[in-house]
Scaffold this active site. Structure first.
Site, PDB file in Angstrom:
ATOM      1  N   ARG A 211       0.818  -1.216   0.000  1.00  0.00           N
ATOM      2  CA  ARG A 211       0.000   0.000   0.000  1.00  0.00           C
ATOM      3  C   ARG A 211       0.854   1.269   0.000  1.00  0.00           C
ATOM      4  NH1 ARG A 211      -4.609   1.387   1.826  1.00  0.00           N
ATOM      5  NH2 ARG A 211      -3.643   2.433   3.580  1.00  0.00           N
TER       6      ARG A 211
ATOM      7  N   ARG B 209       0.858  10.081  -4.386  1.00  0.00           N
ATOM      8  CA  ARG B 209      -0.062  11.227  -4.353  1.00  0.00           C
ATOM      9  C   ARG B 209       0.193  12.160  -5.520  1.00  0.00           C
ATOM     10  NH1 ARG B 209       0.819  13.157   1.550  1.00  0.00           N
ATOM     11  NH2 ARG B 209      -0.086  11.415   2.708  1.00  0.00           N
TER      12      ARG B 209
ATOM     13  N   ARG C  57      12.744  -7.240  15.755  1.00  0.00           N
ATOM     14  CA  ARG C  57      13.800  -6.461  15.095  1.00  0.00           C
ATOM     15  C   ARG C  57      14.151  -5.325  16.039  1.00  0.00           C
ATOM     16  NH1 ARG C  57      10.937  -4.029  11.002  1.00  0.00           N
ATOM     17  NH2 ARG C  57      12.790  -2.845  10.508  1.00  0.00           N
TER      18      ARG C  57
ATOM     19  N   ARG D   9      18.375   6.346   8.760  1.00  0.00           N
ATOM     20  CA  ARG D   9      17.922   7.739   8.795  1.00  0.00           C
ATOM     21  C   ARG D   9      18.610   8.503   9.913  1.00  0.00           C
ATOM     22  NH1 ARG D   9      11.656   7.211  11.092  1.00  0.00           N
ATOM     23  NH2 ARG D   9      12.267   6.418  13.120  1.00  0.00           N
TER      24      ARG D   9
ATOM     25  N   GLU E  50      20.263   6.110  12.965  1.00  0.00           N
ATOM     26  CA  GLU E  50      19.582   4.848  13.278  1.00  0.00           C
ATOM     27  C   GLU E  50      20.126   3.705  12.424  1.00  0.00           C
ATOM     28  OE1 GLU E  50      15.240   6.568  14.685  1.00  0.00           O
ATOM     29  OE2 GLU E  50      15.339   5.031  13.134  1.00  0.00           O
TER      30      GLU E  50
ATOM     31  N   TYR F 184       2.569  -4.955  16.063  1.00  0.00           N
ATOM     32  CA  TYR F 184       3.193  -3.663  15.867  1.00  0.00           C
ATOM     33  C   TYR F 184       2.138  -2.557  15.925  1.00  0.00           C
ATOM     34  CZ  TYR F 184       5.824   0.296  14.760  1.00  0.00           C
ATOM     35  OH  TYR F 184       6.363   1.548  14.876  1.00  0.00           O
TER      36      TYR F 184
ATOM     37  N   ASP G 217       0.853   1.234  16.657  1.00  0.00           N
ATOM     38  CA  ASP G 217       1.245   2.623  16.856  1.00  0.00           C
ATOM     39  C   ASP G 217       0.703   3.081  18.210  1.00  0.00           C
ATOM     40  OD1 ASP G 217       2.840   3.301  14.709  1.00  0.00           O
ATOM     41  OD2 ASP G 217       1.148   3.734  13.400  1.00  0.00           O
TER      42      ASP G 217
HETATM   43  P1  FAD Z   1       6.095  -0.116  25.763  1.00  0.00           P
HETATM   44  O1  FAD Z   1       6.165   1.345  25.512  1.00  0.00           O
HETATM   45  O2  FAD Z   1       7.190  -0.973  25.235  1.00  0.00           O
HETATM   46  O3  FAD Z   1       5.966  -0.322  27.353  1.00  0.00           O
HETATM   47  C1  FAD Z   1       6.112  -1.579  27.969  1.00  0.00           C
HETATM   48  C2  FAD Z   1       6.810  -1.342  29.296  1.00  0.00           C
HETATM   49  O4  FAD Z   1       6.805  -2.554  30.064  1.00  0.00           O
HETATM   50  C3  FAD Z   1       8.275  -0.947  29.126  1.00  0.00           C
HETATM   51  O5  FAD Z   1       8.537   0.250  29.818  1.00  0.00           O
HETATM   52  C4  FAD Z   1       9.042  -2.123  29.725  1.00  0.00           C
HETATM   53  O6  FAD Z   1      10.258  -1.742  30.339  1.00  0.00           O
HETATM   54  C5  FAD Z   1       8.034  -2.640  30.744  1.00  0.00           C
HETATM   55  N1  FAD Z   1       8.270  -4.032  31.114  1.00  0.00           N
HETATM   56  C6  FAD Z   1       8.472  -5.078  30.286  1.00  0.00           C
HETATM   57  N2  FAD Z   1       8.685  -6.202  30.985  1.00  0.00           N
HETATM   58  C7  FAD Z   1       8.608  -5.860  32.305  1.00  0.00           C
HETATM   59  C8  FAD Z   1       8.770  -6.575  33.525  1.00  0.00           C
HETATM   60  N3  FAD Z   1       9.065  -7.880  33.524  1.00  0.00           N
HETATM   61  N4  FAD Z   1       8.633  -5.918  34.703  1.00  0.00           N
HETATM   62  C9  FAD Z   1       8.368  -4.587  34.710  1.00  0.00           C
HETATM   63  N5  FAD Z   1       8.222  -3.850  33.590  1.00  0.00           N
HETATM   64  C10 FAD Z   1       8.345  -4.482  32.391  1.00  0.00           C
HETATM   65  N6  FAD Z   1       4.120   4.746  17.320  1.00  0.00           N
HETATM   66  C11 FAD Z   1       3.547   5.836  16.754  1.00  0.00           C
HETATM   67  O7  FAD Z   1       2.331   6.042  16.875  1.00  0.00           O
HETATM   68  N7  FAD Z   1       4.302   6.771  16.066  1.00  0.00           N
HETATM   69  C12 FAD Z   1       5.659   6.620  15.911  1.00  0.00           C
HETATM   70  O8  FAD Z   1       6.307   7.484  15.298  1.00  0.00           O
HETATM   71  C13 FAD Z   1       6.283   5.470  16.497  1.00  0.00           C
HETATM   72  N8  FAD Z   1       7.608   5.274  16.367  1.00  0.00           N
HETATM   73  C14 FAD Z   1       8.177   4.170  16.936  1.00  0.00           C
HETATM   74  C15 FAD Z   1       9.564   3.988  16.797  1.00  0.00           C
HETATM   75  C16 FAD Z   1      10.165   2.878  17.368  1.00  0.00           C
HETATM   76  C17 FAD Z   1      11.654   2.675  17.237  1.00  0.00           C
HETATM   77  C18 FAD Z   1       9.379   1.913  18.060  1.00  0.00           C
HETATM   78  C19 FAD Z   1      10.018   0.693  18.658  1.00  0.00           C
HETATM   79  C20 FAD Z   1       8.017   2.099  18.195  1.00  0.00           C
HETATM   80  C21 FAD Z   1       7.402   3.213  17.631  1.00  0.00           C
HETATM   81  N9  FAD Z   1       6.032   3.427  17.768  1.00  0.00           N
HETATM   82  C22 FAD Z   1       5.455   4.532  17.196  1.00  0.00           C
HETATM   83  C23 FAD Z   1       5.182   2.469  18.519  1.00  0.00           C
HETATM   84  C24 FAD Z   1       5.046   2.870  20.007  1.00  0.00           C
HETATM   85  O9  FAD Z   1       6.302   2.846  20.632  1.00  0.00           O
HETATM   86  C25 FAD Z   1       4.111   1.879  20.706  1.00  0.00           C
HETATM   87  O10 FAD Z   1       2.840   1.867  20.104  1.00  0.00           O
HETATM   88  C26 FAD Z   1       3.889   2.163  22.205  1.00  0.00           C
HETATM   89  O11 FAD Z   1       5.009   2.704  22.826  1.00  0.00           O
HETATM   90  C27 FAD Z   1       3.531   0.868  22.869  1.00  0.00           C
HETATM   91  O12 FAD Z   1       3.244   1.058  24.224  1.00  0.00           O
HETATM   92  P2  FAD Z   1       3.238  -0.223  25.174  1.00  0.00           P
HETATM   93  O13 FAD Z   1       2.794   0.267  26.515  1.00  0.00           O
HETATM   94  O14 FAD Z   1       2.472  -1.330  24.556  1.00  0.00           O
HETATM   95  O15 FAD Z   1       4.745  -0.739  25.195  1.00  0.00           O
HETATM   96  N1  UDP Z   2      10.297   2.855   2.824  1.00  0.00           N
HETATM   97  C1  UDP Z   2      11.155   3.094   1.775  1.00  0.00           C
HETATM   98  N2  UDP Z   2      11.816   4.291   1.708  1.00  0.00           N
HETATM   99  C2  UDP Z   2      11.666   5.267   2.634  1.00  0.00           C
HETATM  100  C3  UDP Z   2      10.772   5.022   3.722  1.00  0.00           C
HETATM  101  C4  UDP Z   2      10.108   3.819   3.782  1.00  0.00           C
HETATM  102  O1  UDP Z   2      11.325   2.225   0.922  1.00  0.00           O
HETATM  103  O2  UDP Z   2      12.305   6.336   2.513  1.00  0.00           O
HETATM  104  C5  UDP Z   2       9.613   1.538   2.892  1.00  0.00           C
HETATM  105  C6  UDP Z   2      10.425   0.506   3.675  1.00  0.00           C
HETATM  106  O3  UDP Z   2      10.274  -0.753   3.057  1.00  0.00           O
HETATM  107  C7  UDP Z   2       9.762   0.485   5.025  1.00  0.00           C
HETATM  108  C8  UDP Z   2       8.304   0.776   4.670  1.00  0.00           C
HETATM  109  O4  UDP Z   2       8.369   1.656   3.547  1.00  0.00           O
HETATM  110  O5  UDP Z   2       9.906  -0.776   5.653  1.00  0.00           O
HETATM  111  C9  UDP Z   2       7.536   1.433   5.814  1.00  0.00           C
HETATM  112  O6  UDP Z   2       8.257   2.576   6.269  1.00  0.00           O
HETATM  113  P1  UDP Z   2       7.774   3.523   7.437  1.00  0.00           P
HETATM  114  O7  UDP Z   2       8.870   4.473   7.757  1.00  0.00           O
HETATM  115  O8  UDP Z   2       6.461   4.098   7.050  1.00  0.00           O
HETATM  116  O9  UDP Z   2       7.476   2.497   8.601  1.00  0.00           O
HETATM  117  P2  UDP Z   2       8.171   2.136   9.970  1.00  0.00           P
HETATM  118  O10 UDP Z   2       9.660   2.132   9.754  1.00  0.00           O
HETATM  119  O11 UDP Z   2       7.732   3.206  10.921  1.00  0.00           O
HETATM  120  O12 UDP Z   2       7.627   0.779  10.266  1.00  0.00           O
END
Ligand code: FAD
Ligand code: UDP
Length: 376
Positions: free
Chosen positions: A177, A181, A254, A285, A310, A358, A360
């Site tokens: 998807r 645009r 990952r 990035r 990253e 996964y 958000d």
């Molecule tokens: P978490 O935030 O992981 O919280 C779980 C908590 O449980 C952690 O603090 C951990 O330490 C704790 N825990 C685990 N095991 C134990 C234990 N045994 N005892 C005590 N504590 C424990 N979402 C977006 O909407 N926009 C974004 O731009 C975006 N970017 C992201 C970029 C990255 C690199 C990642 C990894 C995620 C991203 N996300 C993004 C997703 C977002 O991080 C998650 O949706 C959200 O943080 C999940 O919340 P959670 O409470 O489920 O998990």
């Molecule tokens: N992607 C790409 N070029 C870019 C950004 C993203 O080819 O400049 C592709 C890549 O395969 C990536 C997917 O689009 O896995 C989703 O990227 P996005 O940044 O939206 O997702 P996230 O990394 O937050 O899961």
């Protein structure tokens, strides 16, 4: 005795605790990290809120969730407009009229469509000549969707770095998807609402957890029997396979390595997110954190800036579990754990780690709101 023990202080745990506390329930949150907030936690470096566990941009179409988080802390007007750097040349993302102008010099939607359609037709013809009916991998799928120029400059290198294998060995669905645009619009998300909490994500977490008893540096598994005994119900937001002692095997993830640099300059790259889409640059990035919260001339009020390079890294046990690997093998394994979880009457599993999904941020908040509402 507490009503709820909440394991994990990320957005799921913090939202659940907030609602339960407001409803008069006795809650205890335990968190194994030295601070609250899970993956949205920010560290103050040179007066800049650094997203320590990766850049987080809140976006949603759900007005109820948007109003809820804004009732805790108002959000700013940050709009994600990432830029791609391919061998020194810059392109706007997502693929839109600005990108097509930068790629081919075309200035109208008709010209852009003609370019893309011509390249798509070439891809289709070579697939047909090879007797291939359906795209067999990500490369074939991307060529059919956007053609060779965009695939080679903006997708191939980035995707191969991100996933650690060639596009010809990646499944087609990852890229099914791709938005194309035919308007001049660099907003990465289609959602109606997006932004960053004013004052940073810690304000959101502190607001959600206000008045709630919390203990950091406290691992549930260090004394599981004790923690299971302190409350009527347990909300578990850690990894579900750990909860069941990995009895069916370990789920795979990952991860990303962040290389932080503090620079003695006010403005490094002029944007929060710049993707490096060539194969040779080792990182995917660079994030410049100050741009999430400072706009226009205010960027220069602070003479310093903080950047993260990253590196997408293969996950090994003991590393931070960041992204789920929702392939067939891991999904099947998760279902085995979920079958056990479904039988628990005292434990609620929620969030990214416990549901092996996964999510958000906004869907996590929504899941937590629903999980609390459906509690008796
Ligand atoms: P978490 O935030 O992981 O919280 C779980 C908590 O449980 C952690 O603090 C951990 O330490 C704790 N825990 C685990 N095991 C134990 C234990 N045994 N005892 C005590 N504590 C424990 N979402 C977006 O909407 N926009 C974004 O731009 C975006 N970017 C992201 C970029 C990255 C690199 C990642 C990894 C995620 C991203 N996300 C993004 C997703 C977002 O991080 C998650 O949706 C959200 O943080 C999940 O919340 P959670 O409470 O489920 O998990
Ligand atoms: N992607 C790409 N070029 C870019 C950004 C993203 O080819 O400049 C592709 C890549 O395969 C990536 C997917 O689009 O896995 C989703 O990227 P996005 O940044 O939206 O997702 P996230 O990394 O937050 O899961």
């Amino acid at each position: 005795m507490y009503d709820y023990l909440i394991v994990g202080s990320g957005l799921f745990g913090a939202t659940f605790a907030h609602l339960a506390h407001k409803a008069g329930k006795r809650c205890l949150v335990i968190e194994k990290r030295p601070q609250l907030g899970g993956n949205v936690y920010c560290e103050d470096v040179e007066g800049i809120h650094v997203h320590k566990y990766g850049a987080h941009i809140f976006h949603t179409n759900n007005k109820e969730i948007w109003d809820f988080v804004n009732s805790i802390v108002p959000f700013n007007r940050y709009t994600n407009c990432p830029v791609a750097n391919y061998k020194g040349k810059l392109f706007n993302l997502p693929f839109n009229m600005n990108t097509f102008y930068q790629m081919w010099g075309v200035t109208t939607p008709e010209e852009a469509t003609a370019r893309i359609d011509g390249q798509k037709a070439e891809a289709l013809a070579s697939m047909q000549a090879a007797g291939v009916k359906e795209p067999r991998n990500l490369e074939e799928q991307a060529l059919l969707l956007v053609g060779r120029d965009i695939y080679e400059k903006l997708i191939k290198g980035y995707t191969e770095k991100q996933w650690g294998r060639p596009c010809t060995e990646l499944p087609a669905f990852i890229i099914k998807r791709l938005p194309v645009r035919l308007v001049f619009d660099n907003n990465y998300f289609n959602d109606a609402y997006q932004g960053i909490p004013i004052g940073g994500y810690n304000k959101l977490i502190d607001g959600l957890l206000e008045g709630v008893e919390c203990r950091v540096d406290t691992d549930f598994f260090a004394d599981r029997a004790h923690w299971m005994s302190v409350a009527d119900k347990v909300v578990f937001t850690g990894p579900i396979d750990a909860f069941y002692d990995y009895r069916f095997g370990q789920l795979e993830w990952r991860t990303v390595r962040f290389e932080q640099e503090v620079l003695d300059k006010a403005n490094y790259q002029g944007n929060a997110v710049v993707n490096y889409t060539d194969r040779e640059t080792p990182y995917t990035r660079i994030i410049e954190h100050k741009h999430f919260e400072t706009f226009g001339a205010a960027v220069y009020d602070n003479p310093h800036t903080v950047i993260f390079r990253e590196y997408s890294t293969e996950w090994k046990p003991g590393m931070e579990p960041f992204y789920t690997v929702n392939d067939e093998k891991n999904n099947q394994l998760y279902l085995k754990y979920k079958a056990l979880a479904d039988q628990e009457y005292r434990v609620i599993f929620g969030g990214r780690l416990a549901e092996y999904k996964y999510y958000d941020m906004a869907p996590v908040v929504e899941r937590a709101v629903n999980a609390f509402r459906t509690q008796k």
